[in-house]
Design a protein around this motif. Structure first.
Motif, PDB file in Angstrom:
ATOM      1  N   LEU A   1       0.251  -5.335  -3.132  1.00  0.00           N
ATOM      2  CA  LEU A   1      -0.286  -4.647  -4.297  1.00  0.00           C
ATOM      3  C   LEU A   1      -1.651  -5.133  -4.746  1.00  0.00           C
ATOM      4  CD1 LEU A   1       2.834  -4.215  -6.535  1.00  0.00           C
ATOM      5  CD2 LEU A   1       1.894  -2.677  -4.847  1.00  0.00           C
TER       6      LEU A   1
ATOM      7  N   ARG B   1       5.875   1.495  -8.434  1.00  0.00           N
ATOM      8  CA  ARG B   1       4.779   2.223  -9.057  1.00  0.00           C
ATOM      9  C   ARG B   1       4.518   1.593 -10.421  1.00  0.00           C
ATOM     10  NH1 ARG B   1       4.802   7.439  -9.385  1.00  0.00           N
ATOM     11  NH2 ARG B   1       3.914   7.472 -11.475  1.00  0.00           N
TER      12      ARG B   1
ATOM     13  N   VAL C   1      -0.055  -1.548  -9.858  1.00  0.00           N
ATOM     14  CA  VAL C   1      -0.187  -1.099  -8.484  1.00  0.00           C
ATOM     15  C   VAL C   1      -1.660  -0.788  -8.243  1.00  0.00           C
ATOM     16  CG1 VAL C   1       0.400   0.740  -6.846  1.00  0.00           C
ATOM     17  CG2 VAL C   1       2.159  -0.190  -8.369  1.00  0.00           C
TER      18      VAL C   1
ATOM     19  N   THR D   1      -4.870   5.626   1.843  1.00  0.00           N
ATOM     20  CA  THR D   1      -4.379   5.684   0.468  1.00  0.00           C
ATOM     21  C   THR D   1      -3.215   6.668   0.353  1.00  0.00           C
ATOM     22  OG1 THR D   1      -6.565   5.135  -0.404  1.00  0.00           O
ATOM     23  CG2 THR D   1      -5.017   6.165  -1.924  1.00  0.00           C
TER      24      THR D   1
ATOM     25  N   PHE E   1       0.883   5.868  -0.604  1.00  0.00           N
ATOM     26  CA  PHE E   1       1.493   6.408  -1.808  1.00  0.00           C
ATOM     27  C   PHE E   1       2.391   7.617  -1.543  1.00  0.00           C
ATOM     28  CE2 PHE E   1      -2.036   4.004  -3.640  1.00  0.00           C
ATOM     29  CZ  PHE E   1      -1.405   3.385  -4.698  1.00  0.00           C
TER      30      PHE E   1
ATOM     31  N   PHE F   1       4.281   3.404  -4.354  1.00  0.00           N
ATOM     32  CA  PHE F   1       3.579   2.552  -3.401  1.00  0.00           C
ATOM     33  C   PHE F   1       4.590   2.003  -2.406  1.00  0.00           C
ATOM     34  CE2 PHE F   1       1.724  -1.306  -1.749  1.00  0.00           C
ATOM     35  CZ  PHE F   1       0.425  -0.921  -1.472  1.00  0.00           C
TER      36      PHE F   1
ATOM     37  N   THR G   1       5.615  -0.547   0.309  1.00  0.00           N
ATOM     38  CA  THR G   1       5.168  -1.903   0.643  1.00  0.00           C
ATOM     39  C   THR G   1       5.313  -2.255   2.112  1.00  0.00           C
ATOM     40  OG1 THR G   1       7.322  -2.969   0.307  1.00  0.00           O
ATOM     41  CG2 THR G   1       5.924  -2.636  -1.651  1.00  0.00           C
TER      42      THR G   1
END
Length: 578
Positions: free
Chosen positions: A355, A423, A427, A438, A442, A447, A449
């Protein structure tokens, strides 16, 4: 600290200095955009004479109160503006833990620009790429790292000799900023109205592919810093020792968290365990951050002993073993285990997405653990736990089916493996100049990981592995992390890493690379085969057969990234040749 040190004349604030930025017109009275720059202004107002920053273990030691440090930060902002820096411009910073990089985390924001801290352990080619990709307009660099800069640079370079004395190019730069300000002070610098504007641009090292830049926001940095101070119990009487590099994910936001809490900060240029223990024993240190590999070095240093007062260690960056947590507790270091997902690290076939603000989950100690043995308690503490203040829920979901963005939670049974997604406020905003990466990160509106975990009935998340680190043996999935946790409990094991190795019958089996504890090296000298048998016997009582290591290899060191993470990709290359 030398009593002879005096801050430069430009570092001394005028009497009754104003400590408020120029407020933009039109803001509602009930709304103030969040910005971590507020913390240093507040600290200088409330505790102007309190020791803020100490840089002792160098040829020219320095120390600054909050009032003096705040003035230096103001000087840096004006110097950058005088140099042509405009809002949104990137300012590259290449420095170890020192006043230069500590200043930059605040002063660059005061100029409404974006600090881009660069890892000092990168190769010149990687530094050159980051400077080009980030479009940095000016470079602040420590004198020991000028060699990392590419030739024929077209942007201005400010070198710090890390002296804090007149004649140092960086000090002269700050002095020019003070002169340029014409004593307009903080009121001559405007407050950023957009709290979602970039706060930092942090790049990470990789062994293949190009480093990626992660953009964080002012709002996220503010909230993450407040949460870190609160969850770590950092306060006015705290002393924080800088072991974690400030260039690494902006120091997990602790450059701002410590100032928010009015804590004193001590900077170390290098991870020197003798210096760390000197400060542990003599400098009233209360807190520090470090990855598990650093913690291993601390507990096994010859100077290690039971501390006269407890110290809190914020552990993140990788999952600590239960054995490591128990070892820290034995000498009076209280582990605060967090999970950060704090950067994107690329290495041949292995993707770690973090993050970038630093920790966002914490393992909260439960009263019921008090009756457990240290070993039993440490296994609970090794979990990543629950989201902490200002973070949103961390979920564990099934991998989305091809073409689907729907995220489905796994059962909270502590067994079903899924991927951690989250989220919320802390984040990252985006990958810099990379909309494709990106969008992928997402997918599903959260998000992703890339960490595999189980979800326990109490809501606690426990990482079991990276998706690429699962060992598939005879159709069974074995977690390399779980294997490492158990092997690390052997009394002779200092550090261990496990990877998959091809096996004719089972497809894959675990191959363990082991560093012996210093006190055990002589015991097993010339008898590594006997140690292999001993470790395998230890594993059989703790792991299912398919998870027990088929091979054990004693090594002197493990390949690691510049921030201390074990490079399993390099270990896989070794076993591929066997």
């Amino acid at each position: 600290m030398s009593s002879a040190f005096r801050p430069t004349p430009a570092s001394l604030p005028p009497q009754n200095a104003g400590l408020m930025l120029r407020q933009p017109n039109g803001l509602p009275a009930n709304f103030q955009p969040l910005n971590p720059l507020q913390f240093i202004l507040r600290a200088a107002e409330v505790y102007p004479d309190k020791l803020a920053l100490v840089h002792p273990d160098v040829k020219y030691p320095v120390s600054y109160s909050f009032a003096v440090w705040c003035q230096r930060i103001q000087n840096l902002a004006y110097a950058l503006i005088q140099a042509g820096i405009k809002p949104g411009d990137r300012v590259a910073v290449i420095a170890p833990n020192s006043p230069l990089i500590a200043d930059a985390h605040h002063g660059v924001l005061a100029a409404q620009a974006v600090p881009c801290p660069i890892n000092t352990r990168l190769k010149p080619s990687e530094v050159a790429y980051i400077l080009e990709h980030s479009g940095s307009s000016i470079i602040l660099v420590d004198h020991e790292y000028v060699h990392l800069l590419p030739p024929n640079l077209k942007v201005r370079v400010i070198v710090s000799n890390d002296t804090g004395r007149p004649g140092d190019p960086y000090e002269d730069f700050l002095s020019s900023g003070r002169a340029f300000s014409q004593e307009r002070g903080w009121a001559g610098l405007e407050y950023t109205t957009d709290e979602n504007a970039p706060a930092t641009l942090c790049y990470t090292s990789g062994t293949t592919g190009r480093p990626k830049g992660v953009v964080t926001t002012l709002r996220g940095s503010y909230l993450a810093a407040v949460a870190n101070a609160y969850e770590s119990k950092i306060h006015l009487e705290s002393t924080y020792l800088w072991i974690l590099p400030m260039f690494h994910a902006a120091g997990w936001t602790f450059p701002w968290a410590n100032v928010f809490a009015f804590a004193t900060q001590i900077t170390l240029r290098t991870v020197d365990y003798s210096l760390i223990w000197k400060h542990f024993l003599n400098s009233a240190v209360t807190h520090y951050c470090g990855a598990p590999t650093v913690q291993i070095g601390i507990v096994n240093d010859p100077a290690a002993k039971r501390l006269p007062r407890p110290i809190s260690a914020i552990i993140a960056g990788a999952a600590p073993t239960a054995s490591l947590i128990a070892s820290l507790e034995e000498i009076g270091i209280q582990p605060i285990h967090r999970d950060g997902r704090h950067q994107l690290h690329l290495s041949a076939g292995r993707l770690q997405v973090y993050l970038q603000y630093g920790p966002f989950t914490r393992n909260f100690t439960q009263p019921s653990w008090a009756s457990l043995s240290a070993q039993e308690r440490s296994k609970f503490m090794a979990r990543q736990g629950h989201p902490f203040a200002t973070a949103q829920d961390a979920r564990v979901v099934y991998p989305p089916e091809d073409g689907s963005d729907t995220l489905v939670d796994v059962p909270r049974d502590g067994k079903t493996v899924g991927e951690i997604v989250t989220r919320g406020n802390i984040v990252m905003k985006e990958y810099f100049r990379d909309p494709e990466a990106t969008a992928k990160a997402f997918r599903g509106g959260s998000f992703n990981t890339g960490d595999l975990a189980v979800w326990h009935p109490d809501g606690a998340v426990a990482v079991v592995d990276r998706s690429k680190d699962i060992i598939i043996s005879g159709g069974e999935n074995a977690s390399s992390l779980a294997i490492e946790q158990e092997l690390a409990s052997h009394p002779c094991v200092l550090e261990v890493s496990v990877v998959a190795r091809n096996h004719v019958k089972w497809g894959e089996r675990p191959h363990a690379f082991v560093i012996l504890r210093p006190k055990s090296i002589a015991k097993w000298k010339g008898r590594h085969e006997d140690f292999e048998k001993d470790l395998k016997a230890h594993a059989k009582g703790r792991l299912p057969g398919f998870a027990c290591p088929e091979w054990v290899q004693v090594v002197d060191e493990l390949p690691k990234t510049s921030t201390g993470k074990i490079l399993k990709v390099d270990l896989r290359k070794i076993v591929a040749k066997l």
